[in-house]
Enzyme design. Structure first.
Site: not given
Ligand code: MEV
Length: 436
Positions: A71, A271, A287, A385
């Site tokens: 991203e 998130k 992990d 972004h």
């Protein structure tokens, strides 16, 4: 099958071209034997970009932090937040010892008059109706043999140490109504390992002993990914004048209030935190699914899913951010010894143990969250972004080498970042260069 045989097989089955097969065949920095030892039916690797987040000072030590993520903006955002935090003294972080929890699920043998059977689940109602005194007896038996069980667990490792046992009593309230059960939990200090394998081995080793002590039946024997005894905490001060002043600071507090109270916002807020934490976890061979699962459960620890960070204004008027999450990570074991890129990333950070790695991951999550809510509270994230995403768009439109930058810059100047515009700009550039 060999790698060639596997690739030929899927080529025929899915009608893939030679070029597509060559993309899949690539094993990058890894040897085929290495990846074939990691997963089943391996054919190649899945590459992700790794970038370096800069400006991080954690507990007075400077770090370059590798982040593996697809991203745009995440690495820039973390680096920018870290720069501001460094002016407030950097990140202050502390990780607990590496205590993992292993669970052994014990079903008491039913001895009620309803069904005096010695086997599991043979009552007419399919309901394990052990009474309180039976559960108390079993609990006492396990506690009385605590040292024996701990010693047995400890025969299974030369580095990890089982240090304690806890017992939970639960009643199945699912549609199957299976009644009472006991969960024997072992607490294991896994030192610099994440610890899943050693804890699972210990759980399996003590299960027969628990069955023979209690005459019950053990079903599950497995580590818990809810590492509540292995928390990491991190805090940073973001000086008010460097974040845009009092107004922005207040807006950030409103953003936090929304993430604290509203679950739909909390998930997106978290998130953003995981953008930072997962990308470091991926680059260092952790992990990340385990980290995710544990963090989201921790976000609901008071019964309501909330923000994993806290934000407030201190007495100097500056913004303070804090994060506290479970963090089961390792600097030994897993793929940390076998994956050359992971080994290099750990070396790059000059990280000496699992607790230090946990602090770096927590700081990355906090930094990422700051930048996200700082941008959202002000101009929004799309401007920054899209600026970073414009290079991606230029590549999708077919730009290569120096034309990526040229196409991207023009789209940003024009405030029109789209594949169709990128194609037009590229066409013009190509015409000009052909002409020359
Ligand atoms: C995007 O990947 C992450 C954000 O949505 C996080 C947030 O909203 O806080 C920007």
């Amino acid at each position: 099958m060999s790698q060639d045989e596997r690739l030929n097989h899927i080529k025929t089955k899915a009608d893939l071209s030679n070029e597509e097969i060559e993309l899949l065949r690539n094993t990058g920095a890894l040897k085929f034997n290495t990846i074939n030892g990691m997963v089943e039916n391996a054919i190649g690797i899945f590459p992700l970009p790794i970038g370096i987040a800069t400006n991080f000072v954690i507990n007075s030590k400077e770090y370059l932090i590798p982040m593996a993520i697809e991203e745009p903006s995440v690495i820039a955002a973390a680096s920018n937040a870290a720069k501001i935090a460094s002016k407030g003294g950097g990140f202050i972080a502390h990780a607990d010892d590496s205590i993992m929890i292993g669970q052994v699920q014990l079903i008491p043998t039913v001895t009620t008059t309803a069904s005096r059977s010695s086997s599991l689940m043979t009552t007419n109602t399919n309901h394990n109706s052990s009474n309180k005194s039976e559960i108390d007896n079993i609990t006492n038996l396990i506690y009385n043999n605590r040292n024996k069980i701990i010693s047995l667990a400890n025969t299974k490792s030369n580095f990890a140490k089982c240090i304690d046992i806890k017992i939970k009593h639960v009643i199945d309230e699912s549609i199957n109504n299976l009644g009472q059960m006991i969960i024997v939990e072992i607490l294991v200090d896994t030192k610099d390992a994440m610890g899943a394998n050693v804890v699972n081995t210990m759980c399996e080793a003590i299960a027969p002993e628990i069955e023979s002590l209690t005459s019950g039946k053990v079903i599950l024997k497995i580590l818990s990914n809810y590492a509540t005894e292995r928390l990491v905490r991190c805090k940073a001060i973001f000086p008010r004048d460097l974040i845009g002043g009092e107004d922005i600071l207040k807006r950030i507090l409103f953003a936090y209030a929304m993430a604290y109270t509203d679950v739909h916002r909390a998930v997106t807020h978290n998130k953003g935190i995981m953008n930072g934490m997962d990308s470091v976890a991926t680059a260092t061979g952790q992990d990340f699914r385990a980290i995710e699962a544990g963090c989201h459960a921790y976000a609901c620890r008071d019964g309501h899913y909330r923000a994993l960070t806290k934000w407030y204004q201190d007495s100097n008027g500056d913004l303070v951010g804090e994060i506290e999450v479970p963090m089961a990570v390792g600097t030994v074991g897993g793929i940390t010894n076998s994956h050359p890129v992971v080994k290099t990333c750990l070396k790059l950070m000059n990280v000496s143990n699992a607790k230090e790695l946990a602090t770096i991951i927590a700081a990355s999550g906090l930094a990422q969250n700051f930048s996200a809510i700082r941008a959202l509270s002000d101009e929004g994230i799309q401007k920054g972004h899209m600026k970073l995403h414009s290079k991606n768009i230029a590549i999708i439109a077919g730009a290569t080498e120096e034309k990526i930058e040229l196409v991207s810059r023009k789209m940003v100047e024009e405030k029109n970042v789209s594949v169709s515009r990128a194609r037009e700009i590229l066409e013009t550039l190509n015409k000009t260069s052909n002409h020359c």
